[in-house]
Design a protein around this motif. Structure first.
Motif, PDB file in Angstrom:
ATOM      1  N   MET A 289       0.874  -1.255  -0.038  1.00  0.00           N
ATOM      2  CA  MET A 289       0.207   0.073  -0.053  1.00  0.00           C
ATOM      3  C   MET A 289       1.100   1.261  -0.068  1.00  0.00           C
ATOM      4  O   MET A 289       1.288   1.869   0.973  1.00  0.00           O
ATOM      5  N   CYS A 290       1.311   1.567  -1.382  1.00  0.00           N
ATOM      6  CA  CYS A 290       2.072   2.745  -1.356  1.00  0.00           C
ATOM      7  C   CYS A 290       1.180   4.287  -1.370  1.00  0.00           C
ATOM      8  O   CYS A 290       1.711   5.077  -1.232  1.00  0.00           O
ATOM      9  N   ALA A 291      -0.176   3.872  -1.680  1.00  0.00           N
ATOM     10  CA  ALA A 291      -0.997   5.100  -1.828  1.00  0.00           C
ATOM     11  C   ALA A 291      -1.036   5.983  -0.722  1.00  0.00           C
ATOM     12  O   ALA A 291      -1.184   5.310   0.447  1.00  0.00           O
ATOM     13  N   VAL A 293      -3.506   7.611   0.807  1.00  0.00           N
ATOM     14  CA  VAL A 293      -5.115   7.452   1.015  1.00  0.00           C
ATOM     15  C   VAL A 293      -5.643   8.533   1.703  1.00  0.00           C
ATOM     16  O   VAL A 293      -4.996   9.007   3.097  1.00  0.00           O
ATOM     17  N   ALA A 294      -6.688   9.575   1.258  1.00  0.00           N
ATOM     18  CA  ALA A 294      -7.145  10.484   2.205  1.00  0.00           C
ATOM     19  C   ALA A 294      -7.761  10.008   3.449  1.00  0.00           C
ATOM     20  O   ALA A 294      -8.446   9.131   3.293  1.00  0.00           O
ATOM     21  N   ASP A 295      -7.372  10.749   4.610  1.00  0.00           N
ATOM     22  CA  ASP A 295      -7.954  10.080   5.848  1.00  0.00           C
ATOM     23  C   ASP A 295      -9.545  10.297   5.890  1.00  0.00           C
ATOM     24  O   ASP A 295     -10.348   9.672   6.490  1.00  0.00           O
ATOM     25  N   ASN A 319     -12.617   7.985   5.879  1.00  0.00           N
ATOM     26  CA  ASN A 319     -12.628   7.058   5.192  1.00  0.00           C
ATOM     27  C   ASN A 319     -12.105   5.704   5.683  1.00  0.00           C
ATOM     28  O   ASN A 319     -11.526   5.768   6.778  1.00  0.00           O
ATOM     29  N   PRO A 320     -12.562   4.488   5.047  1.00  0.00           N
ATOM     30  CA  PRO A 320     -11.939   3.194   5.711  1.00  0.00           C
ATOM     31  C   PRO A 320     -10.458   3.080   5.660  1.00  0.00           C
ATOM     32  O   PRO A 320      -9.819   3.622   4.652  1.00  0.00           O
ATOM     33  N   ASP A 321      -9.856   2.674   6.649  1.00  0.00           N
ATOM     34  CA  ASP A 321      -8.308   2.478   6.562  1.00  0.00           C
ATOM     35  C   ASP A 321      -8.194   1.058   5.970  1.00  0.00           C
ATOM     36  O   ASP A 321      -8.535   0.289   6.402  1.00  0.00           O
ATOM     37  N   ILE A 322      -7.930   1.229   4.553  1.00  0.00           N
ATOM     38  CA  ILE A 322      -7.833   0.097   3.740  1.00  0.00           C
ATOM     39  C   ILE A 322      -6.747  -1.063   4.296  1.00  0.00           C
ATOM     40  O   ILE A 322      -6.976  -2.464   4.233  1.00  0.00           O
ATOM     41  N   LEU A 323      -5.603  -0.486   4.554  1.00  0.00           N
ATOM     42  CA  LEU A 323      -4.287  -1.441   4.785  1.00  0.00           C
ATOM     43  C   LEU A 323      -5.036  -2.231   6.194  1.00  0.00           C
ATOM     44  O   LEU A 323      -4.810  -3.357   6.406  1.00  0.00           O
ATOM     45  N   GLY A 340       3.059  -1.611   4.354  1.00  0.00           N
ATOM     46  CA  GLY A 340       2.463  -0.270   4.202  1.00  0.00           C
ATOM     47  C   GLY A 340       3.558   0.830   4.242  1.00  0.00           C
ATOM     48  O   GLY A 340       4.711   0.420   4.432  1.00  0.00           O
ATOM     49  N   PHE A 341       3.035   1.870   4.016  1.00  0.00           N
ATOM     50  CA  PHE A 341       4.062   3.240   4.067  1.00  0.00           C
ATOM     51  C   PHE A 341       3.624   4.126   5.014  1.00  0.00           C
ATOM     52  O   PHE A 341       2.646   4.512   5.178  1.00  0.00           O
ATOM     53  N   LYS A 355       1.959   2.006  13.846  1.00  0.00           N
ATOM     54  CA  LYS A 355       0.942   1.670  12.760  1.00  0.00           C
ATOM     55  C   LYS A 355       1.230   0.378  12.420  1.00  0.00           C
ATOM     56  O   LYS A 355       0.431  -0.213  11.841  1.00  0.00           O
ATOM     57  N   LYS A 359      -2.084  -1.684  12.459  1.00  0.00           N
ATOM     58  CA  LYS A 359      -2.641  -2.315  11.247  1.00  0.00           C
ATOM     59  C   LYS A 359      -2.659  -3.514  11.260  1.00  0.00           C
ATOM     60  O   LYS A 359      -3.197  -4.106  10.285  1.00  0.00           O
TER      61      LYS A 359
HETATM   62  O1  C5P Z   1      -2.118   5.936   8.733  1.00  0.00           O
HETATM   63  P1  C5P Z   1      -1.395   6.453   7.762  1.00  0.00           P
HETATM   64  O2  C5P Z   1      -2.177   7.173   6.759  1.00  0.00           O
HETATM   65  O3  C5P Z   1      -0.030   7.287   8.093  1.00  0.00           O
HETATM   66  O4  C5P Z   1      -0.645   4.932   7.181  1.00  0.00           O
HETATM   67  C1  C5P Z   1      -0.200   4.838   5.843  1.00  0.00           C
HETATM   68  C2  C5P Z   1      -0.371   3.553   5.386  1.00  0.00           C
HETATM   69  O5  C5P Z   1      -1.572   3.044   5.577  1.00  0.00           O
HETATM   70  C3  C5P Z   1      -0.067   3.829   3.935  1.00  0.00           C
HETATM   71  O6  C5P Z   1       0.479   2.349   3.700  1.00  0.00           O
HETATM   72  C4  C5P Z   1      -1.323   3.951   3.336  1.00  0.00           C
HETATM   73  O7  C5P Z   1      -1.555   3.432   2.032  1.00  0.00           O
HETATM   74  C5  C5P Z   1      -2.328   3.038   4.409  1.00  0.00           C
HETATM   75  N1  C5P Z   1      -3.627   3.889   4.353  1.00  0.00           N
HETATM   76  C6  C5P Z   1      -4.714   3.100   3.990  1.00  0.00           C
HETATM   77  N2  C5P Z   1      -5.939   3.496   4.036  1.00  0.00           N
HETATM   78  C7  C5P Z   1      -6.289   4.680   4.878  1.00  0.00           C
HETATM   79  C8  C5P Z   1      -5.195   5.568   5.052  1.00  0.00           C
HETATM   80  C9  C5P Z   1      -3.756   4.967   4.833  1.00  0.00           C
HETATM   81  O8  C5P Z   1      -4.717   1.643   3.419  1.00  0.00           O
HETATM   82  N3  C5P Z   1      -7.338   5.330   4.810  1.00  0.00           N
END
Ligand code: C5P
Length: 410
Positions: A289-291, A293-295, A319-323, A340-341, A355, A359
């Motif tokens: 998960m490099c993206a 993602v907007a929180d 937003n859902p935390d995908i990771l 994750g990143f 994290k 996660k």
């Molecule tokens: O919590 P934070 O945004 O710092 O964590 C970063 C990692 O979590 C990244 O790998 C990012 O792609 C992933 N992420 C996610 N879904 C979100 C926010 C972050 O998968 N809503």
């Protein structure tokens, strides 16, 4: 494929070249510079390493070395002119279709300028334009020509917009009598780079990579997003594909060309990214998960442009935390490996390790925003669920890509 510089090709010393490129079909472009004499040696090395080598020369290259030399070494006719019909009327289409990779050595200033502007005014430019696989070029020219902003701009365009990779010229005495950067990399360096690029150690694996930002619309003209060029994710996808993996690249909006050999799923919002990841996660060996993602996202997307006074009170929902969702879903399972990143501005170790735990993932690659955003290089620390942290110097994102993929391979 993204464009990166290989400063470190000499690290990849070869002890045995036999068959390391077996099965590869390489299009070897030679353009008109004095370094063309080294292309003969390069051709010999590529053939010795087991590759099928199809040489294409520009007319200027023939002033420095004859097609007969290259034909003898490659064992194939060498087309030069657009309407020469060495291989029939459609050789500018047929030759690129057959090739896995194109190597251009030497790449002159004018050839690079032609390719950066998409010209197809001679056979080698046309072939390059028609080729949709990875291109690796070894520039060679006078130092001033190399340093000229026009050349540097063309290199940047080819790197950022066309996904080329470059084997940088060496510094030293040049044929024109001056001393400086511009001497083509040695054939052995070029071979070593290729050998490194074409490893197939990830074949049989499916790797999902997310990249770029997500964009959360407020109304038809405004949105909330994160700063993210997508370069790291694209570099990882590109390297994973070259190393033989089946790659699904789920990308937010970026201005990069998708790497060759990847299945690209374009998304915009975090919710779209979440459902694309969900659709592809089962059966994956690793999800990276490099993206960025907007929180949060606006609770509603207005169909009309929101009036200025109301903009200061936009209701946001998380937003859902995908990771973290993947961490839950695959808890206790060995597959997929979850990486994750974490981009931080401070307290990098505390934030990243938190994290990693929260996660429920296997590794987190952390870096400082000041080291990472936009550029082609970064400096990271990788924290692992099982194992000691790995710290790097400032390295090209391509090298980071290999480091991350090595974790999966191990
Ligand atoms: O919590 P934070 O945004 O710092 O964590 C970063 C990692 O979590 C990244 O790998 C990012 O792609 C992933 N992420 C996610 N879904 C979100 C926010 C972050 O998968 N809503």
């Amino acid at each position: 494929m993204r464009f990166h510089d290989f400063h470190d090709t000499t690290r990849f010393g070869m002890t045995d070249n036999i068959n390391t490129l077996k099965g590869m079909h390489i299009l070897l472009g030679v353009t008109g510079g004095i370094a063309a004499y080294k292309s003969a040696e390069l051709c010999r090395l590529l053939v010795k390493a087991g590759a099928t080598v199809q040489v294409v020369m520009s007319e200027s290259a023939c002033e420095f070395i004859t097609p007969l030399t290259m034909e003898t070494l490659s064992g194939r006719p060498v087309p030069v002119r657009m309407f020469g019909r060495t291989r029939g009327p459609l050789e500018h289409i047929d030759l690129p279709t057959e090739a896995d990779i194109m190597v251009v050595a030497p790449a002159t200033a004018d050839y690079l300028a032609r390719c950066a502007t998409g010209r197809a005014c001679d056979l080698i430019s046309s072939i390059t334009l028609a080729f949709d696989g990875p291109v690796i070029a070894a520039p060679a020219m006078n130092t001033n020509m190399y340093n000229n902003p026009a050349t540097q701009r063309n290199l940047k365009t080819l790197r950022d917009a066309h996904g080329w990779q470059f084997i940088e010229p060496n510094a030293g005495e040049l044929a024109c009598g001056t001393t400086g950067k511009g001497r083509m990399a040695e054939p052995s360096q070029i071979l070593a780079t290729l050998q490194r690029l074409v490893k197939t150690d990830l074949s049989g694996m499916t790797i999902v990579v997310t990249a770029g930002p997500t964009v959360e619309d407020i109304d038809p003209v405004r949105y909330i997003s994160n700063r993210s060029s997508g370069k790291t994710g694209y570099a990882i996808a590109s390297r994973a594909a070259i190393r033989g993996a089946h790659v699904i690249l789920i990308s937010g909006p970026v201005s990069l060309t998708p790497p060759a050999g990847c299945n690209v799923v374009q998304v915009r919002s975090a919710l779209e990214m979440a459902s694309a990841v969900d659709a592809h996660s089962d059966g994956a060996d690793a999800i990276i998960m490099c993206a960025a993602v907007a929180d949060y996202r606006p609770a509603t997307v207005s169909r009309e442009k929101v009036k200025k006074p109301q903009l200061s009170h936009i209701e946001l929902v998380p937003n859902p935390d995908i990771l973290a969702g993947l961490g839950q879903k695959y808890k206790g399972q060995t597959k997929p490996m979850l990486i994750g990143f974490a981009l931080e501005t401070e307290n990098i170790e505390t934030n990243a390790t938190q994290k990693l735990k929260q996660k429920g993932i296997d590794a987190i690659v952390s870096n400082l925003a000041s080291d990472a955003l936009e550029g082609d290089h970064t400096r990271v620390t990788v924290y692992l669920k099982n194992g000691n942290p790995i710290q790097t110097d400032v390295i090209p994102k391509l090298q980071l890509a290999d480091l991350v993929l090595n974790l999966i391979h191990q």
